[in-house]
Design a protein around this motif. Structure first.
Motif, mmCIF file in Angstrom:
data_model
loop_
_atom_site.group_PDB
_atom_site.id
_atom_site.type_symbol
_atom_site.label_atom_id
_atom_site.label_comp_id
_atom_site.label_asym_id
_atom_site.label_seq_id
_atom_site.Cartn_x
_atom_site.Cartn_y
_atom_site.Cartn_z
ATOM 1 N N MET A 1 0.822 -1.201 0.000
ATOM 2 C CA MET A 1 0.000 0.000 0.000
ATOM 3 C C MET A 1 0.863 1.259 0.000
ATOM 4 S SD MET A 1 -3.107 0.881 0.023
ATOM 5 C CE MET A 1 -4.092 2.269 0.329
ATOM 6 N N GLN A 2 1.888 1.258 0.798
ATOM 7 C CA GLN A 2 2.796 2.397 0.876
ATOM 8 C C GLN A 2 3.488 2.629 -0.474
ATOM 9 O OE1 GLN A 2 3.016 4.528 3.271
ATOM 10 N NE2 GLN A 2 4.644 5.726 2.377
ATOM 11 N N PHE A 3 3.792 1.536 -1.186
ATOM 12 C CA PHE A 3 4.447 1.632 -2.492
ATOM 13 C C PHE A 3 3.549 2.347 -3.501
ATOM 14 C CE2 PHE A 3 5.313 -0.218 -6.690
ATOM 15 C CZ PHE A 3 6.624 0.232 -6.851
ATOM 16 N N VAL A 4 2.269 2.033 -3.514
ATOM 17 C CA VAL A 4 1.307 2.650 -4.428
ATOM 18 C C VAL A 4 1.166 4.136 -4.125
ATOM 19 C CG1 VAL A 4 -1.107 2.656 -5.173
ATOM 20 C CG2 VAL A 4 0.059 0.481 -4.760
ATOM 21 N N VAL A 5 1.126 4.500 -2.883
ATOM 22 C CA VAL A 5 1.029 5.904 -2.494
ATOM 23 C C VAL A 5 2.279 6.654 -2.946
ATOM 24 C CG1 VAL A 5 0.927 7.478 -0.523
ATOM 25 C CG2 VAL A 5 -0.514 5.434 -0.554
ATOM 26 N N SER A 6 3.439 6.047 -2.798
ATOM 27 C CA SER A 6 4.690 6.686 -3.220
ATOM 28 C C SER A 6 4.715 6.900 -4.733
ATOM 29 C CB SER A 6 5.892 5.829 -2.811
ATOM 30 O OG SER A 6 5.946 5.686 -1.422
ATOM 31 N N ILE A 7 4.265 5.914 -5.491
ATOM 32 C CA ILE A 7 4.210 6.037 -6.954
ATOM 33 C C ILE A 7 3.243 7.154 -7.343
ATOM 34 C CG2 ILE A 7 3.490 4.862 -9.079
ATOM 35 C CD1 ILE A 7 6.151 3.893 -8.070
ATOM 36 N N ASN A 8 2.104 7.237 -6.689
ATOM 37 C CA ASN A 8 1.131 8.289 -6.982
ATOM 38 C C ASN A 8 1.695 9.668 -6.689
ATOM 39 O OD1 ASN A 8 -0.886 6.666 -7.954
ATOM 40 N ND2 ASN A 8 -1.906 6.430 -5.978
#
Length: 108
Positions: free
Chosen positions: A1-8
């Motif tokens: 989840m943290q990875f997706v937020v960082s990409i966004n």
């Protein structure tokens, strides 16, 4: 989840950097200085127009077409009519010349 937020967040930052100049162009007209007109020059320059008409055996309607162009409210010295008579077998070229157009005849 943290990875997706960082990409966004990274994509949002890149998007903002790439399109930021468009926001500047949207605001630029509100801050640009208006050009002052020369008070001595009260005439407005009109554009010149060339009307190009390709015609073939149009002797029945070419005079009315040229007359319609001459009846425009625009200054007639700024309108020039060119007729290209393409392999006409009738009097299209002669009628157009008589009506005041510059005529080029093409036989091929």
């Amino acid at each position: 989840m943290q990875f997706v937020v960082s990409i966004n967040i990274i994509i949002s930052i890149l998007f903002t950097l790439v399109y930021f100049h468009q926001f500047i162009y949207l605001l630029l007209p509100f801050f640009a200085k208006k050009k002052k007109r020369n008070k001595m020059d009260s005439t407005i320059r009109q554009h010149r127009f060339a009307v190009l008409i390709a015609a073939r055996n149009e002797e029945q309607v070419i005079a009315q077409l040229i007359d319609s162009i001459h009846k425009q409210t625009y200054s007639q010295k700024d309108i020039h009519i060119f007729i290209v008579s393409d392999n006409s077998t009738d009097q299209t070229a002669a009628i157009a010349r008589k009506a005041g157009a510059t005529v080029y005849e093409r036989f091929h």
